[in-house]
Motif scaffolding. Sequence first.
Motif, PDB file in Angstrom:
ATOM      1  N   ASP A  94      -9.017   5.813   8.963  1.00  0.00           N
ATOM      2  CA  ASP A  94      -8.509   7.086   8.492  1.00  0.00           C
ATOM      3  C   ASP A  94      -8.699   8.199   9.512  1.00  0.00           C
TER       4      ASP A  94
ATOM      5  N   GLN B 162       4.731   5.842   5.041  1.00  0.00           N
ATOM      6  CA  GLN B 162       3.304   6.040   5.298  1.00  0.00           C
ATOM      7  C   GLN B 162       2.497   5.337   4.221  1.00  0.00           C
ATOM      8  N   ALA B 163       1.558   4.511   4.622  1.00  0.00           N
ATOM      9  CA  ALA B 163       0.744   3.807   3.646  1.00  0.00           C
ATOM     10  C   ALA B 163      -0.099   4.796   2.868  1.00  0.00           C
ATOM     11  N   GLN B 164      -0.418   4.431   1.620  1.00  0.00           N
ATOM     12  CA  GLN B 164      -1.121   5.352   0.753  1.00  0.00           C
ATOM     13  C   GLN B 164      -2.510   4.834   0.407  1.00  0.00           C
TER      14      GLN B 164
ATOM     15  N   THR C 153       0.009   4.128  11.057  1.00  0.00           N
ATOM     16  CA  THR C 153       1.203   4.964  10.932  1.00  0.00           C
ATOM     17  C   THR C 153       2.111   4.932  12.151  1.00  0.00           C
TER      18      THR C 153
ATOM     19  N   ARG D 177      -1.792   0.513   6.800  1.00  0.00           N
ATOM     20  CA  ARG D 177      -2.173   1.921   6.867  1.00  0.00           C
ATOM     21  C   ARG D 177      -1.987   2.510   8.253  1.00  0.00           C
TER      22      ARG D 177
ATOM     23  N   GLY E  78       0.772  -1.228   0.000  1.00  0.00           N
ATOM     24  CA  GLY E  78       0.000   0.000   0.000  1.00  0.00           C
ATOM     25  C   GLY E  78       0.803   1.278   0.000  1.00  0.00           C
TER      26      GLY E  78
ATOM     27  N   LEU F 208      -5.478  -3.629   6.137  1.00  0.00           N
ATOM     28  CA  LEU F 208      -5.469  -2.283   6.693  1.00  0.00           C
ATOM     29  C   LEU F 208      -4.333  -2.080   7.689  1.00  0.00           C
TER      30      LEU F 208
ATOM     31  N   ARG G 156      -5.774   2.454  -0.439  1.00  0.00           N
ATOM     32  CA  ARG G 156      -6.393   1.277   0.160  1.00  0.00           C
ATOM     33  C   ARG G 156      -5.961   0.033  -0.609  1.00  0.00           C
TER      34      ARG G 156
END
Length: 352
Positions: A288, A313-315, A197, A195, A111, A192, A317
């Motif tokens: 989020d 940092q994941a971007q 952080t 994602r 991701g 997920l 989905r």
Amino acid sequence: MAKPPKFASATAPRLDPFVVAAGDASPRDQRDLMERPFFSLSKTPRAKPILYRSGDVQVEVHALPEHGMATIWDADVLIWAASQIVDAENGGLHTSRRLRFTPYQLLTGIGRATGATEYRLFKAALRRLQSTVVATTIRQGEHWRRQQFSWIAEWEERGGVGGRVEGVEVVLADWFYRGVVDRSLVLTIDPLYFRLTGGIERWLYRVARKHAGHQPAGWMFELAHLHQKSGSLARPSDFALDIRRIVARQPLPGYHLTLDRAQGRERLRIAPLTAIITLGGPARPAVDAPVDGLVTSGARPIGISGARDTGHQAQARPAKPCPTRVGGALNLESNLESNLLAGGRRIEGRAP
């Protein structure tokens, strides 16, 4: 006499490369890595070693000052590799601890964006994974005490036009590879996860997945015990503050966190969200939801953790949505030392 090819090693002739054909595989994590302190939880470079002991289990992690210790974000490389190996073996394909793939496959699989910054951070992660030295007694035979290794034994890259990396080949540690091909030592995780952080919340999700699993009663820990298991450099009071902030945000996919006190000791209860919803509890907040600036335990705010479009940092989905039930095991066989508290006191492993 012809010169040996560049990057040739003694292990190369004995290891046929496992070429990753596609990066789309359900993420899987190795059980032993999910609850013990194998990685730094901060983005600030860490050189101080991790020294962890619980019963017969010992974990020592040492880092080179010029690279720093492998972080929990670097562990995404290992999670992705484990996912590809398990997926290939499920399809009846031959695998090896020598993997050949493109950085694009890995970055999109976890991701992250695929810009120049992400490629640079990816190579920095490989350096830390190779330079970090681990010594552990986990999974050792009757006549062997401990094994020492680096997460990546060696790696090489193939360059293209303009210096862009077109292909990468890595040789995983044999200890890690054996823990992946043994299906009983691997758990599926929620996509997920990538994602999340914060280092503490990433580590806490892995602890939750390993121990609470899908048990309706969940699992309970004293915060002092969690601090010991994390290997965090933060003071216990700062670590407890981070946990309280995580409980307030409820960012862990699939799990609900609550705090209480018993006999003056603060405890964290981790319960599967499905059980909470069934009982009419709170619905899961969006992953989020805003995250406060203290994403690393006990550390001052770090600018890169809030930067846009970085490999830290994941971007987007992930392509695969999380199934309703991620894996099916109740994890009733979770490690016994997880019921032990600092100071030798014992509590119930599963929440009443």
